[in-house]
Write a protein that holds these residues in place. Structure first.
Motif, PDB file in Angstrom:
ATOM      1  N   ARG A   7      -7.060   4.752 -14.294  1.00 28.47           N
ATOM      2  CA  ARG A   7      -7.100   3.671 -13.302  1.00 28.47           C
ATOM      3  C   ARG A   7      -6.456   2.392 -13.844  1.00 28.47           C
ATOM      4  NH1 ARG A   7      -7.401   3.806  -8.145  1.00 28.47           N
ATOM      5  NH2 ARG A   7      -6.153   1.980  -8.119  1.00 28.47           N
ATOM      6  N   ARG A   8      -6.768   2.049 -15.098  1.00 30.01           N
ATOM      7  CA  ARG A   8      -6.200   0.853 -15.726  1.00 30.01           C
ATOM      8  C   ARG A   8      -4.674   0.939 -15.784  1.00 30.01           C
ATOM      9  NH1 ARG A   8      -4.208  -1.007 -20.410  1.00 30.01           N
ATOM     10  NH2 ARG A   8      -4.251   1.012 -21.434  1.00 30.01           N
ATOM     11  N   LEU A   9      -4.164   2.097 -16.193  1.00 35.48           N
ATOM     12  CA  LEU A   9      -2.708   2.239 -16.315  1.00 35.48           C
ATOM     13  C   LEU A   9      -2.024   2.309 -14.955  1.00 35.48           C
ATOM     14  CD1 LEU A   9      -2.498   4.531 -19.431  1.00 35.48           C
ATOM     15  CD2 LEU A   9      -1.900   2.121 -19.244  1.00 35.48           C
ATOM     16  N   LEU A  10      -2.669   2.902 -13.965  1.00 38.77           N
ATOM     17  CA  LEU A  10      -2.094   2.916 -12.621  1.00 38.77           C
ATOM     18  C   LEU A  10      -2.031   1.495 -12.063  1.00 38.77           C
ATOM     19  CD1 LEU A  10      -0.938   4.311 -10.152  1.00 38.77           C
ATOM     20  CD2 LEU A  10      -3.282   4.848  -9.438  1.00 38.77           C
ATOM     21  N   ASP A  11      -3.093   0.724 -12.242  1.00 39.74           N
ATOM     22  CA  ASP A  11      -3.087  -0.673 -11.787  1.00 39.74           C
ATOM     23  C   ASP A  11      -2.004  -1.474 -12.504  1.00 39.74           C
ATOM     24  OD1 ASP A  11      -5.188  -0.141 -10.066  1.00 39.74           O
ATOM     25  OD2 ASP A  11      -6.728  -0.984 -11.386  1.00 39.74           O
ATOM     26  N   LEU A  12      -1.858  -1.242 -13.807  1.00 43.06           N
ATOM     27  CA  LEU A  12      -0.821  -1.927 -14.583  1.00 43.06           C
ATOM     28  C   LEU A  12       0.574  -1.546 -14.086  1.00 43.06           C
ATOM     29  CD1 LEU A  12       0.007  -3.716 -16.977  1.00 43.06           C
ATOM     30  CD2 LEU A  12      -0.131  -1.659 -18.415  1.00 43.06           C
ATOM     31  N   ALA A  13       0.789  -0.273 -13.806  1.00 46.60           N
ATOM     32  CA  ALA A  13       2.093   0.178 -13.291  1.00 46.60           C
ATOM     33  C   ALA A  13       2.394  -0.463 -11.942  1.00 46.60           C
ATOM     34  CB  ALA A  13       2.111   1.703 -13.164  1.00 46.60           C
ATOM     35  N   ARG A  14       1.395  -0.538 -11.080  1.00 46.79           N
ATOM     36  CA  ARG A  14       1.593  -1.179  -9.769  1.00 46.79           C
ATOM     37  C   ARG A  14       1.970  -2.652  -9.926  1.00 46.79           C
ATOM     38  NH1 ARG A  14      -3.606   1.585  -6.943  1.00 46.79           N
ATOM     39  NH2 ARG A  14      -2.524   3.413  -6.109  1.00 46.79           N
ATOM     40  N   ARG A  15       1.218  -3.377 -10.772  1.00 43.63           N
ATOM     41  CA  ARG A  15       1.500  -4.798 -10.969  1.00 43.63           C
ATOM     42  C   ARG A  15       2.876  -5.010 -11.596  1.00 43.63           C
ATOM     43  NH1 ARG A  15      -3.803  -4.763 -12.729  1.00 43.63           N
ATOM     44  NH2 ARG A  15      -3.145  -4.941 -14.898  1.00 43.63           N
ATOM     45  N   SER A  16       3.210  -4.218 -12.594  1.00 42.42           N
ATOM     46  CA  SER A  16       4.513  -4.352 -13.260  1.00 42.42           C
ATOM     47  C   SER A  16       5.657  -4.089 -12.298  1.00 42.42           C
ATOM     48  CB  SER A  16       4.611  -3.387 -14.443  1.00 42.42           C
ATOM     49  OG  SER A  16       3.661  -3.699 -15.421  1.00 42.42           O
ATOM     50  N   SER A  17       5.507  -3.063 -11.491  1.00 40.74           N
ATOM     51  CA  SER A  17       6.550  -2.743 -10.514  1.00 40.74           C
ATOM     52  C   SER A  17       6.660  -3.842  -9.467  1.00 40.74           C
ATOM     53  CB  SER A  17       6.246  -1.396  -9.853  1.00 40.74           C
ATOM     54  OG  SER A  17       7.317  -1.003  -9.023  1.00 40.74           O
ATOM     55  N   ASP A  18       5.528  -4.341  -8.990  1.00 43.02           N
ATOM     56  CA  ASP A  18       5.552  -5.455  -8.028  1.00 43.02           C
ATOM     57  C   ASP A  18       6.263  -6.667  -8.619  1.00 43.02           C
ATOM     58  OD1 ASP A  18       4.251  -4.100  -5.988  1.00 43.02           O
ATOM     59  OD2 ASP A  18       2.259  -4.923  -6.481  1.00 43.02           O
ATOM     60  N   ASP A  19       5.969  -6.977  -9.895  1.00 46.72           N
ATOM     61  CA  ASP A  19       6.621  -8.113 -10.562  1.00 46.72           C
ATOM     62  C   ASP A  19       8.119  -7.901 -10.663  1.00 46.72           C
ATOM     63  OD1 ASP A  19       4.117  -9.263 -10.862  1.00 46.72           O
ATOM     64  OD2 ASP A  19       3.946  -8.773 -13.006  1.00 46.72           O
ATOM     65  N   ALA A  20       8.542  -6.702 -11.036  1.00 48.65           N
ATOM     66  CA  ALA A  20       9.974  -6.403 -11.170  1.00 48.65           C
ATOM     67  C   ALA A  20      10.677  -6.487  -9.816  1.00 48.65           C
ATOM     68  CB  ALA A  20      10.162  -5.016 -11.785  1.00 48.65           C
ATOM     69  N   ILE A  21      10.027  -6.009  -8.767  1.00 48.85           N
ATOM     70  CA  ILE A  21      10.612  -6.074  -7.417  1.00 48.85           C
ATOM     71  C   ILE A  21      10.727  -7.521  -6.956  1.00 48.85           C
ATOM     72  CG2 ILE A  21      10.147  -5.536  -4.983  1.00 48.85           C
ATOM     73  CD1 ILE A  21       9.063  -2.797  -6.040  1.00 48.85           C
ATOM     74  N   ARG A  22       9.671  -8.314  -7.219  1.00 54.42           N
ATOM     75  CA  ARG A  22       9.723  -9.737  -6.861  1.00 54.42           C
ATOM     76  C   ARG A  22      10.885 -10.441  -7.552  1.00 54.42           C
ATOM     77  NH1 ARG A  22       4.468  -9.681  -6.324  1.00 54.42           N
ATOM     78  NH2 ARG A  22       4.002  -9.956  -8.517  1.00 54.42           N
ATOM     79  N   GLU A  23      11.055 -10.173  -8.841  1.00 51.38           N
ATOM     80  CA  GLU A  23      12.140 -10.790  -9.610  1.00 51.38           C
ATOM     81  C   GLU A  23      13.508 -10.333  -9.091  1.00 51.38           C
ATOM     82  OE1 GLU A  23      14.224 -13.077 -12.184  1.00 51.38           O
ATOM     83  OE2 GLU A  23      12.073 -13.178 -11.787  1.00 51.38           O
ATOM     84  N   ALA A  24      13.648  -9.045  -8.833  1.00 49.27           N
ATOM     85  CA  ALA A  24      14.914  -8.525  -8.314  1.00 49.27           C
ATOM     86  C   ALA A  24      15.223  -9.105  -6.935  1.00 49.27           C
ATOM     87  CB  ALA A  24      14.873  -6.999  -8.248  1.00 49.27           C
ATOM     88  N   THR A  25      14.203  -9.267  -6.107  1.00 43.79           N
ATOM     89  CA  THR A  25      14.379  -9.860  -4.773  1.00 43.79           C
ATOM     90  C   THR A  25      14.877 -11.292  -4.898  1.00 43.79           C
ATOM     91  OG1 THR A  25      12.632  -8.456  -3.864  1.00 43.79           O
ATOM     92  CG2 THR A  25      13.198 -10.429  -2.610  1.00 43.79           C
ATOM     93  N   ARG A  26      14.263 -12.058  -5.798  1.00 44.44           N
ATOM     94  CA  ARG A  26      14.716 -13.440  -6.038  1.00 44.44           C
ATOM     95  C   ARG A  26      16.182 -13.469  -6.471  1.00 44.44           C
ATOM     96  NH1 ARG A  26       9.612 -14.766  -7.831  1.00 44.44           N
ATOM     97  NH2 ARG A  26      10.033 -13.989  -9.915  1.00 44.44           N
ATOM     98  N   GLU A  27      16.540 -12.583  -7.402  1.00 44.99           N
ATOM     99  CA  GLU A  27      17.917 -12.543  -7.895  1.00 44.99           C
ATOM    100  C   GLU A  27      18.911 -12.188  -6.793  1.00 44.99           C
ATOM    101  OE1 GLU A  27      18.071  -9.928 -11.260  1.00 44.99           O
ATOM    102  OE2 GLU A  27      16.675 -11.159 -12.419  1.00 44.99           O
ATOM    103  N   VAL A  28      18.580 -11.183  -5.979  1.00 46.00           N
ATOM    104  CA  VAL A  28      19.476 -10.764  -4.896  1.00 46.00           C
ATOM    105  C   VAL A  28      19.632 -11.882  -3.874  1.00 46.00           C
ATOM    106  CG1 VAL A  28      19.654  -9.210  -2.890  1.00 46.00           C
ATOM    107  CG2 VAL A  28      19.140  -8.283  -5.160  1.00 46.00           C
ATOM    108  N   ARG A  29      18.517 -12.502  -3.515  1.00 49.24           N
ATOM    109  CA  ARG A  29      18.585 -13.598  -2.531  1.00 49.24           C
ATOM    110  C   ARG A  29      19.403 -14.774  -3.063  1.00 49.24           C
ATOM    111  NH1 ARG A  29      12.304 -13.510  -0.355  1.00 49.24           N
ATOM    112  NH2 ARG A  29      12.529 -11.601   0.864  1.00 49.24           N
ATOM    113  N   THR A  30      19.197 -15.122  -4.322  1.00 50.46           N
ATOM    114  CA  THR A  30      19.948 -16.230  -4.936  1.00 50.46           C
ATOM    115  C   THR A  30      21.435 -15.900  -4.973  1.00 50.46           C
ATOM    116  OG1 THR A  30      18.051 -16.866  -6.276  1.00 50.46           O
ATOM    117  CG2 THR A  30      20.205 -17.624  -7.035  1.00 50.46           C
ATOM    118  N   LYS A  31      21.764 -14.700  -5.374  1.00 49.95           N
ATOM    119  CA  LYS A  31      23.170 -14.282  -5.453  1.00 49.95           C
ATOM    120  C   LYS A  31      23.822 -14.303  -4.068  1.00 49.95           C
ATOM    121  CE  LYS A  31      26.179 -10.524  -6.858  1.00 49.95           C
ATOM    122  NZ  LYS A  31      26.282  -9.141  -7.255  1.00 49.95           N
ATOM    123  N   ARG A  32      23.143 -13.776  -3.075  1.00 50.19           N
ATOM    124  CA  ARG A  32      23.708 -13.741  -1.715  1.00 50.19           C
ATOM    125  C   ARG A  32      23.888 -15.163  -1.177  1.00 50.19           C
ATOM    126  NH1 ARG A  32      24.219  -8.961   0.612  1.00 50.19           N
ATOM    127  NH2 ARG A  32      24.207  -9.809   2.716  1.00 50.19           N
TER     128      ARG A  32
END
Length: 141
Positions: free
Chosen positions: A11-36
């Motif tokens: 459970r701990r590692l699944l929660d960590l994977a979810r949070r890490s992926s959410d963080d990476a997606i948020r960062e990638a979204t910011r980068e794509v929006r800024t670039k566009r």
């Protein structure tokens, strides 16, 4: 595929994977929006952003239980293109490293097993486990 020795660790590692992926997606979204925006391109709608960046693969993942013999059988078989590991809890790893001070970490795929010579206990100490095994309640060692 990982098989965990304890639910809490899975459970701990699944929660960590979810949070890490959410963080990476948020960062990638910011980068794509800024670039566009910098390039004067129009905003993407949600579906276009998901196609460009991806979605969190852990959102619908869940922890399931399987018998230990099944997990060990899969982890010990060599199957082309498939990867199975039995993962110990952090506490079990710490305990193992406390006992074996010649190492500072366990190799991946290694699970500490502990043996206590002449260990016995009363069957009554674990009534639910015995009932599940079909032995019913009763005394013994």
């Amino acid at each position: 595929c990982y098989f965990f020795a304890e639910y809490e660790e899975a459970r701990r590692l699944l929660d960590l994977a979810r949070r890490s992926s959410d963080d990476a997606i948020r960062e990638a979204t910011r980068e794509v929006r800024t670039k566009r925006r910098r390039e004067g391109l129009p905003k993407l709608n949600r579906e276009e952003e998901e196609a460009e960046i991806g979605v969190n693969p852990w959102t619908d993942a869940r922890v399931s239980t399987v018998p230990l013999d099944f997990a060990v059988a899969l982890a010990t078989k060599r199957q082309r293109g498939l990867y199975f590991r039995v993962a110990p809890s952090e506490e079990d790893v710490r305990d193992a490293l406390e006992i074996d001070r010649t190492r500072d970490e366990l190799a991946e795929g290694k699970v500490p097993l502990f043996y206590v010579e002449d260990f016995t206990t009363s069957v009554d100490a674990f009534p639910s486990a015995m009932a599940a095994a079909g032995a019913g309640a009763g005394g013994g060692t």
